[in-house]
Design an enzyme around this catalytic site. Structure first.
Site, mmCIF file in Angstrom:
data_model
loop_
_atom_site.group_PDB
_atom_site.id
_atom_site.type_symbol
_atom_site.label_atom_id
_atom_site.label_comp_id
_atom_site.label_asym_id
_atom_site.label_seq_id
_atom_site.Cartn_x
_atom_site.Cartn_y
_atom_site.Cartn_z
ATOM 1 C CG ASP A 44 20.082 34.656 -15.012
ATOM 2 O OD1 ASP A 44 20.339 34.780 -16.147
ATOM 3 O OD2 ASP A 44 19.010 34.717 -14.753
ATOM 4 C CB CYS A 78 -0.698 0.156 0.862
ATOM 5 S SG CYS A 78 -1.654 -1.252 1.971
#
Length: 487
Positions: free
Chosen positions: A431, A38
């Site tokens: 960046d 499960c």
């Protein structure tokens, strides 16, 4: 989360007792007395006794132990383990390649060859790490893919069997009966009682791990969409997929609970690859409980982390395409118009596949000489396989190779490591947009200072970068003025 526990029994059992869905996909609960396995969040009213429970890393390991899937909690529909996407070692790379269907296409020797290890060593590594050898992992995935085709299409079972990778109808029937305790006819009959399969393509729900920001990645992708290859329409992101069996298309419509995906494929044998790549693109297996608490230890990021509890990292469906688009920059659209390969039939605004590396390497590139040289060198390396940017690529070797490409700067290299390879710790500090976002949130705005500050976010600096980008963007996407976040 669970990676740090190393399947500690007490921690796993407490998670199972509390039925905590955050642990779904991290481990499997096997119950010897019932013979089933499960999810940790299984809603069964009775929690098994500790003496009757065994915890497994994968469903394949539970199946090798003779257990079948629970019909109540459907462990096959749970999100995958975030560990396999973030790990850079051979095991993590192998798990990503198996999910992409490499064993079905090339066998275990082909998988070992891509990882540059022997078959015996690969077998030993996977058994030690996940409790199952390569063939068992591929068999488990094959069974789930077969169930998906049984439940979402009207295909004859013979076609489903071979599309899912089974060598015979008997093997297909026996495997589904063994794992799901149901025949293909019973699985399809149960779906018919809930409603007919969706016409016009394969339509399915992609499971995800909560919490989930349903629009963050889609906004990012839509803001960078190349006409003909991608489009944003009706609050959904659509794009062309380059798959082993031919080009296809996908429509991804995110919701807080799942992602609704409609696939049109040249062959249904590509379903597993297409699903794996879409999950990678949207980062659906990520666990915010692993990285957001780390980012929130920085006072500058804490309010942003609280405001975006479902943060995800945009990925890729094709690392080579992402790399070439990055170096092409504003010239990408012109090149697509000149070299893109038309689809056999257009799908709305999706008309072409992105040009392959070999075509770009041989093309007369109408752009500045320095950029053309960089594009041509990268395309040539991708075409020959000297540079690999797929699920099984070695991140250390890729970074070394990218840094050696003339004209490719550190910011672009880190951006590619982040978005083309999914390295969660890559950080493009140089960046400009990232430095601008950092400065707006009382963080150092110079690359060196920002890198020093970001080191405390390790190993999740990439998620930190996206947290800043997402907070600062003011882009508005066509047709939805509410979608105003993303880089």
């Amino acid at each position: 989360m669970i990676a740090e526990m190393d399947l500690d029994f007490e921690s796993c059992y407490q998670a199972t007792r509390s039925r905590d869905p955050r642990f779904d996909g991290w481990f499997i609960v096997g119950v010897r007395t019932t013979g089933i396995y499960c999810r940790p969040s299984c809603p069964s009213p009775v929690c098994p006794k500790p003496a009757n429970v065994t915890f497994y890393r994968t469903a394949a390991a539970a199946q090798l132990a003779g257990l079948r899937a629970c019909k109540r909690c459907r462990p096959d529909a749970a999100p995958g383990s975030a560990e396999w996407n973030s790990r850079a070692d051979v095991v993590g790379r192998a798990m990503r390649l198996i999910a992409d269907g490499v064993i079905d296409r090339e066998g275990v020797p082909g998988l070992a060859r891509q990882l540059a290890v022997s078959v015996r060593h690969l077998h030993r590594l996977l058994v030690d790490a996940v409790g199952a050898p390569p063939l068992a992992l591929a068999r488990s995935q094959r069974a789930y893919q077969a169930r998906l085709l049984v439940e979402t299409t009207r295909m004859p079972f013979g076609e489903v069997a071979f599309a899912a990778g089974f060598s015979s109808i008997r093997q297909f029937n026996d495997t589904l009966r063994e794992i799901f305790d149901a025949t293909p006819s019973q699985l399809r009959a149960a779906v018919r009682r809930r409603g007919a399969p969706h016409p016009g393509g394969l339509t399915l729900r992609l499971a995800l791990r909560q919490p989930y920001d349903p629009h963050g990645v889609v906004e990012w992708l839509a803001a960078r969409a190349l006409p003909g290859i991608e489009e944003y329409a009706h609050r959904a992101y659509r794009r062309v997929l380059r798959l082993p069996g031919g080009p296809g298309t996908v429509t991804l419509h995110p919701t807080p609970d799942h992602v609704h995906a409609t696939l049109r494929l040249a062959t249904v044998a590509d379903l597993g690859s297409a699903v794996a790549r879409c999950r990678r693109l949207l980062d659906l297996d990520a666990d915010p409980g692993s990285y957001l608490p780390v980012l929130a230890t920085d006072p500058a990021l804490a309010p942003l982390a609280e405001a975006t509890p479902g943060l995800r990292l945009p990925g890729t469906v094709d690392g080579a395409e992402t790399a070439l688009r990055t170096v092409l920059g504003p010239h990408a659209q012109t090149l697509v118009a000149a070299l893109a390969e038309p689809l056999p039939g257009p799908d709305g605004g999706l008309t072409h596949t992105f040009p392959g590396p070999a075509a770009i390497a041989a093309a007369d590139l109408a752009m500045p000489a320095a950029r053309a040289s960089t594009v041509r060198e990268m395309a040539q390396q991708l075409a020959t396989g000297e540079l690999r940017l797929d699920e099984g690529a070695d991140r250390v070797e890729v970074r070394r190779g990218l840094l050696a490409v003339p004209g490719l700067g550190p910011a672009q290299v880190e951006d590619l490591m982040l978005h083309a390879l999914g390295d969660p710790d890559s950080f493009p500090a140089a960046d400009h947009s990232l430095r601008s976002a950092a400065g707006a949130h009382q963080l150092p705005a110079d690359a060196a200072g920002l890198t020093r500050r970001a080191n405390q976010w390790r190993p999740w600096r990439g998620y930190g970068a996206h947290l800043l980008w997402r907070a600062e963007s003011t882009s508005v996407l066509p047709g939805n003025p509410q979608l105003a976040r993303g880089r």
